[in-house]
Design a protein around this motif. Structure first.
Motif, mmCIF file in Angstrom:
data_model
loop_
_atom_site.group_PDB
_atom_site.id
_atom_site.type_symbol
_atom_site.label_atom_id
_atom_site.label_comp_id
_atom_site.label_asym_id
_atom_site.label_seq_id
_atom_site.Cartn_x
_atom_site.Cartn_y
_atom_site.Cartn_z
ATOM 1 N N UNK A 107 50.471 43.609 48.754
ATOM 2 C CA UNK A 107 49.621 43.337 49.920
ATOM 3 C C UNK A 107 48.252 42.783 49.504
ATOM 4 N N UNK A 108 48.050 42.600 48.219
ATOM 5 C CA UNK A 108 46.778 42.057 47.748
ATOM 6 C C UNK A 108 46.722 40.554 47.995
ATOM 7 N N UNK A 109 45.533 40.037 48.271
ATOM 8 C CA UNK A 109 45.354 38.607 48.473
ATOM 9 C C UNK A 109 44.794 37.934 47.231
ATOM 10 N N UNK A 110 44.114 38.713 46.410
ATOM 11 C CA UNK A 110 43.525 38.154 45.188
ATOM 12 C C UNK A 110 43.238 39.300 44.227
ATOM 13 N N UNK A 121 37.471 37.618 54.559
ATOM 14 C CA UNK A 121 37.904 36.858 53.382
ATOM 15 C C UNK A 121 38.166 37.765 52.189
ATOM 16 N N UNK A 122 37.383 38.857 52.100
ATOM 17 C CA UNK A 122 37.506 39.747 50.951
ATOM 18 C C UNK A 122 38.561 40.823 51.130
ATOM 19 N N UNK A 123 39.122 40.894 52.319
ATOM 20 C CA UNK A 123 40.114 41.944 52.536
ATOM 21 C C UNK A 123 41.347 41.670 51.686
ATOM 22 N N UNK A 124 41.830 42.678 51.007
ATOM 23 C CA UNK A 124 43.010 42.499 50.169
ATOM 24 C C UNK A 124 42.681 42.023 48.777
ATOM 25 N N UNK A 125 41.414 41.927 48.417
ATOM 26 C CA UNK A 125 41.036 41.547 47.052
ATOM 27 C C UNK A 125 40.853 42.829 46.245
ATOM 28 N N UNK A 126 41.593 42.962 45.141
ATOM 29 C CA UNK A 126 41.499 44.175 44.345
ATOM 30 C C UNK A 126 40.906 43.863 42.977
ATOM 31 N N UNK A 165 42.040 53.151 34.845
ATOM 32 C CA UNK A 165 41.580 51.780 35.078
ATOM 33 C C UNK A 165 40.227 51.749 35.792
ATOM 34 N N UNK A 166 39.984 52.780 36.603
ATOM 35 C CA UNK A 166 38.734 52.817 37.364
ATOM 36 C C UNK A 166 38.853 52.092 38.691
ATOM 37 N N UNK A 173 38.122 51.128 27.308
ATOM 38 C CA UNK A 173 38.878 50.173 28.121
ATOM 39 C C UNK A 173 38.079 49.777 29.352
ATOM 40 N N UNK A 174 38.336 48.522 29.796
ATOM 41 C CA UNK A 174 37.526 47.987 30.896
ATOM 42 C C UNK A 174 37.826 48.735 32.186
ATOM 43 N N UNK A 175 36.807 48.983 32.918
ATOM 44 C CA UNK A 175 36.971 49.600 34.243
ATOM 45 C C UNK A 175 36.693 48.562 35.297
ATOM 46 N N UNK A 176 37.110 48.813 36.491
ATOM 47 C CA UNK A 176 36.904 47.840 37.555
ATOM 48 C C UNK A 176 35.402 47.674 37.806
ATOM 49 N N UNK A 177 34.923 46.431 37.606
ATOM 50 C CA UNK A 177 33.487 46.182 37.682
ATOM 51 C C UNK A 177 32.944 46.474 39.081
ATOM 52 N N UNK A 178 33.770 46.095 40.058
ATOM 53 C CA UNK A 178 33.284 46.281 41.426
ATOM 54 C C UNK A 178 33.117 47.755 41.755
ATOM 55 N N UNK A 179 34.125 48.579 41.344
ATOM 56 C CA UNK A 179 34.037 50.004 41.627
ATOM 57 C C UNK A 179 32.829 50.618 40.928
ATOM 58 N N UNK A 221 40.793 40.369 40.898
ATOM 59 C CA UNK A 221 39.662 40.015 40.040
ATOM 60 C C UNK A 221 40.108 40.022 38.577
#
Lengths: 204, 74
Positions: free
Chosen positions: B46-49, A199-204, B32-33, A1-7, B51
């Motif tokens: 509280x998320x703004x976006x 700008x990136x704050x709150x992006x998950x 999920x990682x 299963x896909x994992x978070x790419x950024x992490x 991925x």
């Protein structure tokens, strides 16, 4: 299963982990060195019976040395003041102490920014502000030191006997101006980085 | 709802989906990682976006569609 790419893509070792301590050590040494230089020059000027002052010499006044077609023309010399007056001692000490202060202040401010690398988040508005203050300190400090040198030069030369070919020796430090410009540019970069970060704050 | 100048009406239903599957946030984080901090941000609106990679991973693990995870208030 896909994992978070950024992490997963996030590097295991953050750049600040080894870069920051090295920069901190270097900056700390520079600040300490500047402080010691200022203190020692000041002490020297006030405690020694003889005070040495590097000066420029009027062109052609000191004999040139010529050997095998190569000529050495002295343009600088060391003016040795024997048992100088207190005002002369101040004239020697003050620019050196001011110069050391400026280097110390600028280095301390930059050190504050470098320390934030340890937390891994240097792009903040606070750091941008600190760098702006460092830029101002470098430029203004350089100007203050230049003015102090002009005054000191005037004081020292007014006490010299006629016949000593000492030329006007004070100068505005281009290093200080360049450092100020560089720090101002860095402050803008950090400000831009802080905005991007926001700008990136709150992006998950 | 996100504060500042970025208002929206997207609602995240991660909480109820986790409850229905008897899964904890920590377990989801491991599968999920994504960090529990980020998952908590998402769960509490509280998320703004988000991925696409995060969305894909969540749907895979929870066995749901994006429409089950997010709705837009009318």
């Amino acid at each position: 299963m896909a994992a978070d790419q950024t992490d997963q893509a996030r590097p295991q070792r953050r750049p600040g982990q080894w870069v920051a301590p090295v920069f901190e050590a270097v900056l700390g040494l520079v600040a300490l060195g500047a402080l010691l230089t200022g203190v020692l020059t000041g002490l020297d000027a006030f405690l020694d019976d003889e005070v040495d002052v590097p000066v420029r010499v009027e062109a052609g006044e000191l004999a040139a040395v010529e050997v095998a077609g190569h000529r050495l023309e002295p343009s600088t010399a060391m003016l040795v003041l024997e048992d100088p007056e207190p005002v002369d001692r101040f004239a020697v000490a003050v620019p050196a102490i001011l110069g050391a202060l400026v280097v110390g202040i600028v280095t301390t401010l930059v050190l504050e920014v470098v320390r934030s690398l340890r937390e891994g988040d240097p792009f903040t508005t606070a750091n941008a502000r600190t760098l702006r203050w460092a830029a101002v300190a470098a430029v203004l400090g350089g100007l203050v030191v230049a003015v102090a040198e002009v005054v000191a030069d005037s004081v020292l030369r007014s006490d010299l006997p006629d016949g000593l070919p000492v030329a006007f020796s004070a100068e505005l430090s281009m290093v200080s101006l360049f450092a100020g410009l560089l720090l101002a540019a860095l402050a803008q970069v950090f400000h831009g980085g802080a905005l991007l970060r926001e700008d990136l704050e709150g992006v998950v | 709802m996100v504060e500042r100048d970025d208002p929206h009406r997207v609602r995240c239903h991660l909480g109820p989906l986790l409850e229905a599957r008897g899964m904890t946030l920590t377990e989801l984080s491991e599968r999920v990682g994504l960090s529990t901090v980020n998952l908590s941000i998402l769960k509490n609106d509280r998320a703004r976006a988000v991925r696409f990679s995060t969305l894909t991973a969540l749907c895979d693990v929870l066995g749901c569609t994006p429409g089950d995870l997010f709705t837009v208030d009318g």
